[in-house]
Design a protein around this motif. Structure first.
Motif, PDB file in Angstrom:
ATOM      1  N   ILE A 151      25.141  -2.599 -26.022  1.00  0.00           N
ATOM      2  CA  ILE A 151      26.388  -1.858 -25.779  1.00  0.00           C
ATOM      3  C   ILE A 151      26.184  -0.580 -26.500  1.00  0.00           C
ATOM      4  O   ILE A 151      26.706   0.503 -26.207  1.00  0.00           O
ATOM      5  CB  ILE A 151      27.513  -2.843 -26.420  1.00  0.00           C
ATOM      6  CG1 ILE A 151      27.884  -3.743 -25.030  1.00  0.00           C
ATOM      7  CG2 ILE A 151      29.019  -1.790 -26.177  1.00  0.00           C
ATOM      8  CD1 ILE A 151      28.852  -4.802 -25.551  1.00  0.00           C
ATOM      9  N   ALA A 152      25.571  -0.529 -27.814  1.00  0.00           N
ATOM     10  CA  ALA A 152      25.132   0.594 -28.537  1.00  0.00           C
ATOM     11  C   ALA A 152      24.112   1.603 -27.906  1.00  0.00           C
ATOM     12  O   ALA A 152      23.921   2.451 -28.455  1.00  0.00           O
ATOM     13  CB  ALA A 152      24.803   0.345 -29.919  1.00  0.00           C
ATOM     14  N   ARG A 153      23.667   0.988 -27.003  1.00  0.00           N
ATOM     15  CA  ARG A 153      22.448   1.841 -26.163  1.00  0.00           C
ATOM     16  C   ARG A 153      21.342   2.045 -27.014  1.00  0.00           C
ATOM     17  O   ARG A 153      20.780   3.091 -26.947  1.00  0.00           O
ATOM     18  CB  ARG A 153      23.113   3.006 -25.445  1.00  0.00           C
ATOM     19  CG  ARG A 153      24.368   2.782 -24.657  1.00  0.00           C
ATOM     20  CD  ARG A 153      24.406   3.719 -23.464  1.00  0.00           C
ATOM     21  NE  ARG A 153      23.751   3.028 -22.373  1.00  0.00           N
ATOM     22  CZ  ARG A 153      23.640   3.852 -21.257  1.00  0.00           C
ATOM     23  NH1 ARG A 153      24.237   4.796 -20.800  1.00  0.00           N
ATOM     24  NH2 ARG A 153      22.934   3.145 -20.319  1.00  0.00           N
ATOM     25  N   ASN A 154      20.991   1.120 -27.915  1.00  0.00           N
ATOM     26  CA  ASN A 154      19.869   1.075 -28.736  1.00  0.00           C
ATOM     27  C   ASN A 154      19.969   2.507 -29.774  1.00  0.00           C
ATOM     28  O   ASN A 154      19.120   2.798 -29.957  1.00  0.00           O
ATOM     29  CB  ASN A 154      18.479   0.959 -27.982  1.00  0.00           C
ATOM     30  CG  ASN A 154      18.705  -0.110 -27.090  1.00  0.00           C
ATOM     31  OD1 ASN A 154      18.680  -1.380 -27.412  1.00  0.00           O
ATOM     32  ND2 ASN A 154      18.328   0.203 -25.780  1.00  0.00           N
ATOM     33  N   ASN A 155      20.936   2.894 -29.909  1.00  0.00           N
ATOM     34  CA  ASN A 155      21.306   3.760 -30.871  1.00  0.00           C
ATOM     35  C   ASN A 155      21.560   3.504 -32.235  1.00  0.00           C
ATOM     36  O   ASN A 155      22.887   2.824 -32.393  1.00  0.00           O
ATOM     37  CB  ASN A 155      22.314   4.866 -30.094  1.00  0.00           C
ATOM     38  CG  ASN A 155      22.499   6.055 -31.441  1.00  0.00           C
ATOM     39  OD1 ASN A 155      22.448   5.894 -32.455  1.00  0.00           O
ATOM     40  ND2 ASN A 155      23.024   7.096 -30.719  1.00  0.00           N
ATOM     41  N   PRO A 156      20.839   3.522 -33.375  1.00  0.00           N
ATOM     42  CA  PRO A 156      20.994   2.930 -34.632  1.00  0.00           C
ATOM     43  C   PRO A 156      22.379   3.216 -35.193  1.00  0.00           C
ATOM     44  O   PRO A 156      22.944   2.291 -36.035  1.00  0.00           O
ATOM     45  CB  PRO A 156      19.690   3.538 -35.535  1.00  0.00           C
ATOM     46  CG  PRO A 156      18.703   3.958 -34.445  1.00  0.00           C
ATOM     47  CD  PRO A 156      19.296   4.221 -33.097  1.00  0.00           C
ATOM     48  N   ILE A 157      22.972   4.489 -34.788  1.00  0.00           N
ATOM     49  CA  ILE A 157      24.247   4.915 -35.507  1.00  0.00           C
ATOM     50  C   ILE A 157      25.152   4.295 -34.615  1.00  0.00           C
ATOM     51  O   ILE A 157      26.322   3.725 -35.544  1.00  0.00           O
ATOM     52  CB  ILE A 157      24.521   6.466 -35.616  1.00  0.00           C
ATOM     53  CG1 ILE A 157      23.120   7.049 -35.784  1.00  0.00           C
ATOM     54  CG2 ILE A 157      25.535   6.680 -36.340  1.00  0.00           C
ATOM     55  CD1 ILE A 157      22.531   6.970 -37.292  1.00  0.00           C
ATOM     56  N   ALA A 208      29.312  -5.935 -19.382  1.00  0.00           N
ATOM     57  CA  ALA A 208      28.300  -4.757 -19.886  1.00  0.00           C
ATOM     58  C   ALA A 208      27.127  -4.344 -19.261  1.00  0.00           C
ATOM     59  O   ALA A 208      27.127  -3.288 -18.780  1.00  0.00           O
ATOM     60  CB  ALA A 208      28.311  -4.718 -21.235  1.00  0.00           C
ATOM     61  N   ILE A 209      26.315  -5.392 -18.921  1.00  0.00           N
ATOM     62  CA  ILE A 209      25.260  -5.049 -18.274  1.00  0.00           C
ATOM     63  C   ILE A 209      25.243  -5.036 -16.807  1.00  0.00           C
ATOM     64  O   ILE A 209      24.705  -4.014 -16.107  1.00  0.00           O
ATOM     65  CB  ILE A 209      24.081  -6.247 -18.541  1.00  0.00           C
ATOM     66  CG1 ILE A 209      24.547  -7.749 -18.117  1.00  0.00           C
ATOM     67  CG2 ILE A 209      23.714  -6.223 -20.093  1.00  0.00           C
ATOM     68  CD1 ILE A 209      23.562  -8.634 -18.091  1.00  0.00           C
ATOM     69  N   THR A 210      26.353  -5.831 -16.255  1.00  0.00           N
ATOM     70  CA  THR A 210      26.492  -5.335 -14.699  1.00  0.00           C
ATOM     71  C   THR A 210      27.357  -3.981 -14.644  1.00  0.00           C
ATOM     72  O   THR A 210      26.509  -3.308 -13.496  1.00  0.00           O
ATOM     73  CB  THR A 210      27.474  -6.311 -14.267  1.00  0.00           C
ATOM     74  OG1 THR A 210      27.007  -7.578 -14.715  1.00  0.00           O
ATOM     75  CG2 THR A 210      27.555  -6.653 -12.601  1.00  0.00           C
ATOM     76  N   ILE A 211      28.209  -3.816 -15.175  1.00  0.00           N
ATOM     77  CA  ILE A 211      28.803  -2.326 -14.808  1.00  0.00           C
ATOM     78  C   ILE A 211      27.708  -1.174 -15.254  1.00  0.00           C
ATOM     79  O   ILE A 211      27.745  -0.158 -14.375  1.00  0.00           O
ATOM     80  CB  ILE A 211      30.118  -2.443 -15.830  1.00  0.00           C
ATOM     81  CG1 ILE A 211      31.220  -3.167 -15.234  1.00  0.00           C
ATOM     82  CG2 ILE A 211      30.620  -0.777 -15.602  1.00  0.00           C
ATOM     83  CD1 ILE A 211      32.342  -3.517 -15.985  1.00  0.00           C
ATOM     84  N   THR A 212      27.112  -1.017 -16.469  1.00  0.00           N
ATOM     85  CA  THR A 212      26.152  -0.128 -16.582  1.00  0.00           C
ATOM     86  C   THR A 212      25.151  -0.032 -15.577  1.00  0.00           C
ATOM     87  O   THR A 212      24.909   1.275 -15.240  1.00  0.00           O
ATOM     88  CB  THR A 212      25.637  -0.120 -17.987  1.00  0.00           C
ATOM     89  OG1 THR A 212      25.082  -1.480 -18.066  1.00  0.00           O
ATOM     90  CG2 THR A 212      26.598   0.047 -19.326  1.00  0.00           C
ATOM     91  N   GLU A 213      24.512  -1.017 -15.259  1.00  0.00           N
ATOM     92  CA  GLU A 213      23.664  -1.052 -14.180  1.00  0.00           C
ATOM     93  C   GLU A 213      24.144  -0.361 -12.799  1.00  0.00           C
ATOM     94  O   GLU A 213      23.633   0.784 -12.220  1.00  0.00           O
ATOM     95  CB  GLU A 213      23.195  -2.523 -14.008  1.00  0.00           C
ATOM     96  CG  GLU A 213      21.589  -2.577 -14.292  1.00  0.00           C
ATOM     97  CD  GLU A 213      20.755  -1.716 -14.784  1.00  0.00           C
ATOM     98  OE1 GLU A 213      20.175  -1.232 -13.749  1.00  0.00           O
ATOM     99  OE2 GLU A 213      20.663  -1.374 -15.910  1.00  0.00           O
TER     100      GLU A 213
END
Lengths: 290, 290
Positions: free
Chosen positions: B231-237, B276-281
């Protein structure tokens, strides 16, 4: 040592093997078609719960097994939608479905049986016994059927094509989506039967009773190199290990080390130290039709 | 609720960091167990140390424990190319069996499933003991460590040559290799550091809260880290607010237990991941079609 190798022991090993074998064969169908199904664990759990709950209300063994199968088909249909239609990450979907199944079975267990950790012993929750455990010949039949379907039928050929090279299959007019969908549904069906068997053996439902068996089934499939017969061999070996760990509990080898064996073997096999383990080429990759 | 968010910051960061390097770390659950055990071991083994030395040593042990566990998967990936997803799943089960053995047979406190208590010099202080705020909450300074580690990782990934190499190898392995980067070294390094982050998440329970290691403390936090990273799209912050959001969900489950059962929270979390994974895809595809 002679005492160990009795018929009773063979039957015991078979009974330990079945909850690995059915989902493991399911995993072969799903992955040969190119979709990783980590949701096996959750599917088994829901199958176990559905069987116990329905038998509790109807006292009918067959309705219980049908309910288990239905729950397995339902979860795998959701997994199919997410991975095939939405093309989302197959691993994440599987893990989330496992968490979902854990939550739902716990919640319903609380609603139906008044405790989120386990049900009481449900009368009628027995494996059908005709002088022998009918699930044993059933599983053997399923095993050979699986081998025949995958390697000797048109459907099997198409399934394997979708797992190796979906673009090529598509260009020859194979409906990749439909074939992959069937593969996942079969895996869900078999895994939920494995879960139901587990519940019938224990005559009740316990929270998280599958205890990683879905993952071990997956491990067996890898150890068996994506082949139904190989997977069955690995399952039998893991079943044997589990029987030994019961037999020798309290001896000098700590139980936890015996529990580790399936996982360690899988890592070793995957690393290529025992022959070459090669997954289907398009395993885990969503197919996009142009 | 911030207490619940703390371990999720670390496991989320662990998954996100590995993902940036093009790898999928499903092993945070096992890594955090090994890390937590290592921290507890350092806590109750060294006793005559002042806290300024003992706390950093505990932190190092937690990091090293998780890192060593992930190193196995990283090394196998780099050396023989075996897939890190399966390996980290298997390593999770091996880790759980290993700590179960250590706690039950080697460092056991009779009639419990925990280790002895760590020495007071290794306690990481709670917020209420320093500031007076958050009184009664086990919320502790590990949260601050988490924020610092996230900011530092964000800086390294964005602004240093090493971060550039990690991102490049994540985008396109072949291109990175062609550009002269040492992919094998990057693979092992990224996986090891990711494991170290997951190991640190054990500090929250061991050094900040109960002051001992207990079996089953992780409660799937490692798997939940996958959702946080996603959900954070792999952004550390972005990991920090997302982890806090998940922490609120879990805390809600504890406080309003009478109104909303804890199982419902588990179900909501699973549904959050799935949607989250379905909608973002689906959304991503829609954008790319236009």
């Amino acid at each position: 040592m002679n005492e160990i190798l009795t018929l009773a022991f063979v039957v015991q090993v078979s009974r330990m093997t079945i909850p690995y074998l059915l989902p493991s064969l399911g995993a072969v169908f799903s992955e040969k078609g190119g979709v990783i199904n980590i949701a096996l664990e959750g599917i088994m759990l829901s199958g176990a719960f559905a069987a116990v709950a329905v038998i509790h209300y109807t006292s009918n063994l067959f309705l219980g097994i049908i309910a288990a199968a239905f729950s397995g088909l339902l979860i795998s249909a959701v997994h199919s939608f997410i991975t095939i239609i939405a093309r989302a990450n197959q691993i994440v979907s599987g893990i989330a479905l496992n968490i979902l199944a854990l939550g739902i079975t716990k919640y319903l267990c609380k609603v139906i049986f008044g405790s989120s950790s386990n049900s009481e012993r449900i009368p009628g929750t027995e494996v059908l016994n005709l002088g022998f455990d009918v699930f044993i010949p059933f599983s053997v039949i399923i095993l050979f059927l699986a081998w025949i379907i995958i390697y000797k039928t048109k459907f099997g050929l198409r399934l394997r094509a979708c797992g190796e090279n979906p673009e090529a299959a598509d260009s020859l007019g194979v409906n990749v989506f439909r074939i992959r969908f069937s593969g996942i549904l079969i895996s869900g069906l078999l895994a939920s039967l494995g879960g139901a068997y587990l519940a019938l053996e224990q005559h009740s439902f316990t929270d998280g009773m599958t205890a990683g068996r879905g993952y071990i089934a997956l491990a067996a499939m890898i150890t068996g190199k994506w082949n139904p017969l190989g997977a069955a061999t690995a399952c039998m070996f893991f079943g044997l290990m589990e029987s030994f760990s019961l037999q020798f509990s309290g001896s000098e080898i700590p139980n936890q080390f015996i529990q580790m064996i399936p996982y360690v073997i899988t890592i070793i096999v995957l690393a290529g130290f025992i022959g070459k383990a090669r997954p289907p080429k398009a395993d885990g990759i969503a197919f996009e039709k142009n | 609720m911030l207490f619940k968010a703390t371990p999720l910051i670390f496991t989320g960061l662990s998954v996100a960091f590995a993902f940036r390097a093009g790898m999928f770390n499903i092993g945070a659950e096992g890594q955090m167990n090994i890390g937590a055990f290592a921290a507890a071991w350092a806590g109750f083994t060294f006793t005559a140390l002042p806290w300024v030395i003992h706390i950093p040593i505990s932190i190092c042990f937690a990091f090293a424990g998780g890192a060593l566990w992930a190193l196995i998967a990283g090394y196998l990936k780099a050396r023989v190319g075996s897939h890190e997803v399966i390996n980290t799943i298997m390593l999770n089960f091996i880790a759980l069996a290993l700590v179960s053995y250590l706690v039950n047979s080697v460092y056991n406190v009779p009639a419990t499933v925990r280790t002895p208590e760590i020495s007071p010099s290794a306690h990481i202080p709670r917020f209420d003991s320093i500031t007076g705020f958050f009184s009664g909450s086990p919320f502790n300074m590990v949260f601050i460590i988490g924020i610092c580690v996230c900011l530092l990782t964000g800086y390294i990934i964005r602004n240093t040559p090493l971060g550039y190499e990690i991102r490049t190898s994540g985008f396109n392995r072949d291109a990175a290799e062609y550009a002269g980067m040492n992919i094998k070294k990057l693979t092992v390094l990224s996986m090891t550091v990711a494991g170290g982050f997951a190991g640190l998440s054990g500090l929250n329970f061991v050094n900040g809260y109960k002051h001992y290691f207990e079996l089953g403390f992780s409660e799937g936090t490692g798997y939940m880290g996958i959702a946080v990273a996603l959900i954070a799209r792999n952004n550390p912050i972005a990991i920090i607010p997302v982890a806090v959001f998940f922490g609120i969900l879990e805390y809600g489950g504890l406080t309003v237990n009478t109104l909303v059962p804890k199982e419902i929270i588990t179900i909501i979390q699973a549904l959050t991941i799935l949607s989250a994974i379905t909608i973002t895809e689906l959304f991503r595809r829609r954008v790319s079609l236009e």
